[in-house]
Design a protein around this motif. Structure first.
Motif, short mmCIF file in Angstrom:
data_model
loop_
_atom_site.label_atom_id
_atom_site.label_comp_id
_atom_site.label_asym_id
_atom_site.label_seq_id
_atom_site.Cartn_x
_atom_site.Cartn_y
_atom_site.Cartn_z
N HIS A 11 -62.99 0.51 18.62
CA HIS A 11 -61.91 -0.47 18.68
C HIS A 11 -60.60 0.28 18.45
O HIS A 11 -60.28 0.67 17.32
CB HIS A 11 -62.12 -1.55 17.61
N GLY A 14 -58.03 -1.10 15.84
CA GLY A 14 -58.55 -0.98 14.49
C GLY A 14 -58.45 0.45 13.97
O GLY A 14 -58.01 0.69 12.84
N VAL A 15 -58.85 1.40 14.81
CA VAL A 15 -58.79 2.80 14.40
C VAL A 15 -57.34 3.26 14.27
O VAL A 15 -56.99 3.95 13.31
CB VAL A 15 -59.58 3.70 15.38
N GLY A 18 -56.07 1.86 11.05
CA GLY A 18 -56.72 2.55 9.94
C GLY A 18 -56.13 3.93 9.70
O GLY A 18 -55.86 4.32 8.56
N ALA A 76 -59.84 -0.50 9.53
CA ALA A 76 -60.42 -0.25 10.86
C ALA A 76 -61.62 -1.15 11.10
O ALA A 76 -61.76 -1.74 12.17
CB ALA A 76 -60.82 1.23 10.99
N ALA A 80 -61.66 -4.34 13.72
CA ALA A 80 -62.61 -4.19 14.83
C ALA A 80 -63.56 -5.38 14.94
O ALA A 80 -63.90 -5.81 16.03
CB ALA A 80 -63.41 -2.90 14.67
N ASN A 87 -66.37 2.38 13.38
CA ASN A 87 -64.91 2.40 13.37
C ASN A 87 -64.36 2.96 12.06
O ASN A 87 -63.37 3.69 12.05
CB ASN A 87 -64.36 1.01 13.68
N CYS A 90 -64.72 6.69 12.13
CA CYS A 90 -63.69 7.34 12.96
C CYS A 90 -62.49 7.76 12.11
O CYS A 90 -61.93 8.83 12.31
CB CYS A 90 -63.23 6.41 14.08
N ILE A 91 -62.13 6.93 11.13
CA ILE A 91 -61.02 7.26 10.24
C ILE A 91 -61.37 8.51 9.44
O ILE A 91 -60.55 9.42 9.29
CB ILE A 91 -60.70 6.09 9.28
N THR A 125 -64.64 6.57 3.66
CA THR A 125 -64.23 5.62 4.69
C THR A 125 -65.39 4.70 5.07
O THR A 125 -65.18 3.52 5.36
CB THR A 125 -63.67 6.33 5.94
#
Length: 141
Positions: A11, A14-15, A18, A76, A80, A87, A90-91, A125
């Motif tokens: 997403h 969202g990322v 974040g 995130a 998402a 997600n 990913c952060i 995260t």
């Protein structure tokens, strides 16, 4: 044969939010803590090297930075509303990449500090993603 609809995991918004929360929060907090630490005196290069030898100060910066990473993972995942762990992770991966770059380019920061951040950021995260998932409201039938 039934064809399954594939759901996108990533997403972008969202990322993006974040990462923005993680990086801007960490930057602003570090600047605030640094300005309090130095108060009203000028800062020179020797003062900065003293900071890197102050374990208590570095641990404070580490905890504050990881708090923002946790919040970035939470945001995130919350934005998402799907694949929350992915997600949020990913952060952490983006943060680890930034930390790894710092480890390679900035040799004044102690290695133990960089390594702790590198190995702890993704689980932190993911914890944010876990909280977002747990707080997700289940629709009533």
């Amino acid at each position: 044969m039934v064809e399954q609809k594939s759901e996108r995991k990533f997403h972008f918004l969202g990322v993006l939010l974040g990462v923005a929360v993680d990086n801007s929060g960490t930057f602003l907090s570090t600047a605030l803590i640094g300005s309090i630490y130095f108060a009203n005196r000028p800062v020179n290069e020797q003062d900065v090297s003293v900071i890197y030898s102050n374990v208590g100060f570095l641990l404070l910066l580490l905890v504050v930075g990881l708090f923002w990473s946790f919040l970035g993972g939470y945001i995130a995942a919350k934005v998402a509303k799907r694949a929350e762990y992915f997600n949020a992770a990913c952060i952490g991966v983006i943060g680890a990449a930034i930390g790894f770059d710092s480890m390679l380019t900035n040799h004044s920061i102690p290695l133990w500090y960089e390594l702790i951040g590198l190995f702890v950021i993704v689980p932190v995260t993911l914890l944010g993603g876990y909280l977002a998932l747990k707080r997700k409201t289940v629709p009533l039938k």
